[in-house]
Design a protein around this motif. Structure first.
Motif, PDB file in Angstrom:
ATOM      1  N   ASP A  42       0.848  -1.187   0.000  1.00 43.88           N
ATOM      2  CA  ASP A  42       0.000   0.000   0.000  1.00 43.88           C
ATOM      3  C   ASP A  42       0.887   1.242   0.000  1.00 43.88           C
ATOM      4  O   ASP A  42       2.063   1.195   0.353  1.00 43.88           O
ATOM      5  N   SER A  43       0.303   2.366  -0.390  1.00 47.55           N
ATOM      6  CA  SER A  43       1.070   3.613  -0.409  1.00 47.55           C
ATOM      7  C   SER A  43       0.148   4.790  -0.128  1.00 47.55           C
ATOM      8  O   SER A  43      -1.058   4.633   0.030  1.00 47.55           O
ATOM      9  N   ILE A  44       0.744   5.957  -0.051  1.00 43.04           N
ATOM     10  CA  ILE A  44      -0.020   7.187   0.142  1.00 43.04           C
ATOM     11  C   ILE A  44      -0.762   7.515  -1.149  1.00 43.04           C
ATOM     12  O   ILE A  44      -0.194   7.444  -2.236  1.00 43.04           O
ATOM     13  N   GLY A  45      -2.040   7.849  -1.028  1.00 46.82           N
ATOM     14  CA  GLY A  45      -2.840   8.246  -2.179  1.00 46.82           C
ATOM     15  C   GLY A  45      -3.079   9.745  -2.202  1.00 46.82           C
ATOM     16  O   GLY A  45      -2.827  10.445  -1.230  1.00 46.82           O
ATOM     17  N   ASP A  46      -3.571  10.212  -3.319  1.00 47.38           N
ATOM     18  CA  ASP A  46      -3.864  11.637  -3.488  1.00 47.38           C
ATOM     19  C   ASP A  46      -5.293  11.746  -3.997  1.00 47.38           C
ATOM     20  O   ASP A  46      -5.554  11.593  -5.190  1.00 47.38           O
ATOM     21  N   PHE A  47      -6.228  11.995  -3.076  1.00 45.04           N
ATOM     22  CA  PHE A  47      -7.651  11.994  -3.410  1.00 45.04           C
ATOM     23  C   PHE A  47      -8.276  13.336  -3.060  1.00 45.04           C
ATOM     24  O   PHE A  47      -7.769  14.083  -2.215  1.00 45.04           O
ATOM     25  N   ASP A  48      -9.389  13.628  -3.681  1.00 47.65           N
ATOM     26  CA  ASP A  48     -10.169  14.814  -3.344  1.00 47.65           C
ATOM     27  C   ASP A  48     -10.746  14.618  -1.946  1.00 47.65           C
ATOM     28  O   ASP A  48     -11.514  13.685  -1.715  1.00 47.65           O
ATOM     29  N   VAL A  49     -10.366  15.468  -1.018  1.00 50.58           N
ATOM     30  CA  VAL A  49     -10.722  15.260   0.384  1.00 50.58           C
ATOM     31  C   VAL A  49     -11.636  16.348   0.944  1.00 50.58           C
ATOM     32  O   VAL A  49     -12.657  16.058   1.559  1.00 50.58           O
ATOM     33  N   ALA A  50     -11.261  17.605   0.752  1.00 43.63           N
ATOM     34  CA  ALA A  50     -11.883  18.688   1.507  1.00 43.63           C
ATOM     35  C   ALA A  50     -13.382  18.816   1.253  1.00 43.63           C
ATOM     36  O   ALA A  50     -14.182  18.884   2.195  1.00 43.63           O
ATOM     37  N   ARG A  51     -13.799  18.853  -0.018  1.00 40.85           N
ATOM     38  CA  ARG A  51     -15.214  19.076  -0.304  1.00 40.85           C
ATOM     39  C   ARG A  51     -16.103  17.938   0.189  1.00 40.85           C
ATOM     40  O   ARG A  51     -17.110  18.176   0.868  1.00 40.85           O
ATOM     41  N   PRO A  52     -15.786  16.666  -0.115  1.00 38.67           N
ATOM     42  CA  PRO A  52     -16.655  15.602   0.400  1.00 38.67           C
ATOM     43  C   PRO A  52     -16.651  15.516   1.929  1.00 38.67           C
ATOM     44  O   PRO A  52     -17.699  15.253   2.539  1.00 38.67           O
ATOM     45  N   LEU A  53     -15.509  15.743   2.541  1.00 40.38           N
ATOM     46  CA  LEU A  53     -15.453  15.704   4.004  1.00 40.38           C
ATOM     47  C   LEU A  53     -16.308  16.800   4.608  1.00 40.38           C
ATOM     48  O   LEU A  53     -17.061  16.578   5.575  1.00 40.38           O
ATOM     49  N   SER A  54     -16.239  17.977   4.021  1.00 37.15           N
ATOM     50  CA  SER A  54     -17.063  19.095   4.495  1.00 37.15           C
ATOM     51  C   SER A  54     -18.545  18.798   4.318  1.00 37.15           C
ATOM     52  O   SER A  54     -19.350  19.036   5.224  1.00 37.15           O
ATOM     53  N   ARG A  55     -18.925  18.256   3.140  1.00 39.54           N
ATOM     54  CA  ARG A  55     -20.344  17.962   2.888  1.00 39.54           C
ATOM     55  C   ARG A  55     -20.860  16.902   3.860  1.00 39.54           C
ATOM     56  O   ARG A  55     -21.966  17.015   4.386  1.00 39.54           O
ATOM     57  N   PHE A  56     -20.068  15.860   4.074  1.00 40.27           N
ATOM     58  CA  PHE A  56     -20.488  14.773   4.953  1.00 40.27           C
ATOM     59  C   PHE A  56     -20.705  15.268   6.378  1.00 40.27           C
ATOM     60  O   PHE A  56     -21.738  15.007   7.000  1.00 40.27           O
ATOM     61  N   MET A  57     -19.730  16.009   6.904  1.00 44.44           N
ATOM     62  CA  MET A  57     -19.850  16.467   8.288  1.00 44.44           C
ATOM     63  C   MET A  57     -20.930  17.525   8.439  1.00 44.44           C
ATOM     64  O   MET A  57     -21.654  17.552   9.447  1.00 44.44           O
ATOM     65  N   ALA A  58     -21.082  18.377   7.434  1.00 42.19           N
ATOM     66  CA  ALA A  58     -22.127  19.401   7.494  1.00 42.19           C
ATOM     67  C   ALA A  58     -23.518  18.773   7.472  1.00 42.19           C
ATOM     68  O   ALA A  58     -24.430  19.247   8.160  1.00 42.19           O
ATOM     69  N   LYS A  59     -23.690  17.724   6.678  1.00 38.50           N
ATOM     70  CA  LYS A  59     -24.988  17.042   6.603  1.00 38.50           C
ATOM     71  C   LYS A  59     -25.407  16.535   7.983  1.00 38.50           C
ATOM     72  O   LYS A  59     -26.566  16.683   8.397  1.00 38.50           O
ATOM     73  N   LEU A  60     -24.461  15.940   8.709  1.00 35.80           N
ATOM     74  CA  LEU A  60     -24.761  15.424  10.040  1.00 35.80           C
ATOM     75  C   LEU A  60     -24.900  16.554  11.049  1.00 35.80           C
ATOM     76  O   LEU A  60     -25.778  16.523  11.931  1.00 35.80           O
ATOM     77  N   ASP A  61     -24.068  17.574  10.932  1.00 30.61           N
ATOM     78  CA  ASP A  61     -24.121  18.697  11.862  1.00 30.61           C
ATOM     79  C   ASP A  61     -25.419  19.489  11.713  1.00 30.61           C
ATOM     80  O   ASP A  61     -25.961  20.000  12.703  1.00 30.61           O
ATOM     81  N   ASN A  62     -25.937  19.574  10.487  1.00 32.54           N
ATOM     82  CA  ASN A  62     -27.171  20.335  10.256  1.00 32.54           C
ATOM     83  C   ASN A  62     -28.347  19.776  11.034  1.00 32.54           C
ATOM     84  O   ASN A  62     -29.267  20.518  11.412  1.00 32.54           O
TER      85      ASN A  62
END
Length: 466
Positions: A317-337
């Motif tokens: 396995d190795s370090i990956g480079d994925f889109d993180v900020a937007r999906p993480l923000s959407r996921f946590m905001a959905k639950l926080d709302n």
């Protein structure tokens, strides 16, 4: 005398004082690891040093392969001492890799061996450690006691019976060993060969026939309830990135029905299903006051040939480079709302995203408790001196290091507990250097000592309510 002396990594008098007076003797809460509950339940006695030290350790296998060691000495059928001999041959070449430090710290504790491991010392070290492993103090539970462990949270699938946890609890040997709910396999809808047999196992253990999506949720809820009754208070997810696609309930019901009928599912549908599953699992966690953990950013099983031959978790396995900020923000905001965001720990594997994670947690800390959303300790490839320092510096700059819940082993080895000592020495050195550089007040040593104790133990004890 080993270079791992009492002041190893402690570069200043202040760092030495913080470590020896405040960090050194704190109990260990290992709130995320991959230790075998069966080995703890059975109080396993290891036959030799190879069995306890090299069995399942893909960090060491990876280094050995890089050093030109054939696979039979890593995961193959070579003699136990031959495997150890090849590891000893590799160790001198690991200088400046964290394995060099870990190796000698693990020989020092619990074995009390100060010698440098190399081919010339291999036989003596192997024989001495193997001899010690035959005593009661060096069975699994004895090692855990020697390392001052108070709580262990293993990593367990929802279909696990938890029979070994039940035996451990009944034995009451003085250390809490609790399960962690890791439901990654129920999200693997893209692979029918894995997903459908898994659903059959889930049906069997839950007693619920799974013919539609609601019944899947019912089965997972039944297992969630069962895990809670066994003391589980954490969940965990190992993902490339958070999934946070928009979806409707009808879409998810339809996608799941297609999966049951072995119909083709598009990549968009896969992402929607995974997104829905993450939300439902997060809601279960919040309802019970659990902490959810997200280990994000690993690009797994890169060597497809050796994956087929050796299976997962064998060092490819190795370090990956994925889109993180937007999906993480959407996921946590959905639950926080809806005020249903559980306590959360985020771990990143790509160091370029340190500040991203350190600032993301601040978006959702709501004042309901100290450090509700945590930027987790340096993980996997970052679990070394440079990685730990960078993680703590990012957290210090963007948040409150003083509220950090600290270190974990994330290990399959019972000899990995010196990683907590490693972390504590690095933490004390970081703070000690700031004091001696005039960046923190030397007059506040009492508070700084308490801060160190909190990060090493008390913050986790309070956060998880152990």
């Amino acid at each position: 005398m080993s270079f791992i002396d009492e002041n190893f990594l402690l570069q200043t008098k202040t760092a030495q004082r913080l470590y020896h007076e405040h960090a050194k003797n704190m109990p260990i809460i290992d709130y995320h690891c991959h230790l075998s509950p069966e080995d703890i339940a059975n109080n396993r006695q290891f036959k030799n040093l190879t069995e306890i030290w090299l069995e399942g350790d893909h960090y060491k296998w990876r280094a050995m392969r890089t050093n030109g060691i054939a696979e039979k000495y890593c995961t193959g059928n070579a003699d136990a001492y031959e495997k150890f001999e090849k590891w000893a041959e590799t160790v001198p070449y690991t200088m400046r890799n964290p394995l060099y430090h870990w190796t000698h710290m693990e020989l020092k504790r619990p074995f009390g061996i100060d010698k440098v491991l190399k081919p010339e010392t291999a036989r003596e070290i192997y024989d001495d450690c193997t001899s010690m492993l035959q005593s009661e103090d060096f069975r699994v539970r004895g090692i855990l006691r020697q390392m001052n462990v108070s709580v262990i949270c293993t990593t367990d699938d929802p279909v696990d019976s938890l029979e070994h946890h039940q035996k451990i609890k009944a034995d009451d040997f003085g250390i809490k060993v609790l399960p962690t709910y890791r439901a990654d396999k129920v999200m693997a809808i893209e692979d029918a060969a894995v997903f459908l047999p898994y659903l059959q196992k889930l049906e069997q253990v839950s007693g619920i026939s799974i013919g539609n999506f609601q019944q899947l949720l019912d089965a997972l809820q039944q297992r969630h309830d069962f895990f809670h009754a066994q003391g589980c208070r954490l969940s965990d997810h190992g993902l490339e990135t958070i999934y946070a696609e928009n979806y409707s309930d009808e879409e998810i019901r339809s996608i799941f029905e297609k999966a049951l009928n072995k119909q083709a599912i598009s990549q968009e549908e896969v992402l929607k299903f995974k997104s829905a599953m993450l939300v439902h699992l997060a809601l279960m966690d919040h309802a019970k006051g659990w902490t959810q953990q997200f280990h994000l950013g690993a690009l797994r099983n890169n060597n497809t040939r050796l994956m087929r031959e050796l299976g997962a978790d064998t060092g490819f396995d190795s370090i990956g480079d994925f889109d993180v900020a937007r999906p993480l923000s959407r996921f946590m905001a959905k639950l926080d709302n809806s005020n249903q965001l559980a306590k959360t720990i985020l771990y990143n594997l790509n160091p370029s995203q340190n500040e991203l994670y350190a600032t993301m947690i601040g978006n959702f800390n709501d004042g309901s408790m100290p450090g509700k959303i945590q930027y987790g300790s340096a993980w996997w490839f970052l679990d070394q001196k440079d990685g730990m320092e960078k993680q703590m510096n990012a957290l210090s700059n963007m948040g409150l290091l003083s509220r950090f819940v600290g270190m974990l082993t994330d290990s399959r080895s019972f000899l990995s507990y010196p990683r907590h000592e490693y972390f504590r020495r690095i933490l004390c050195n970081l703070i000690g250097n700031d004091v001696e550089n005039g960046e923190l007040p030397a007059s506040e040593m009492e508070w700084l000592g308490q801060m160190v104790e909190n990060i090493c133990y008390y913050n986790a004890k309070s956060y998880f309510d152990f």
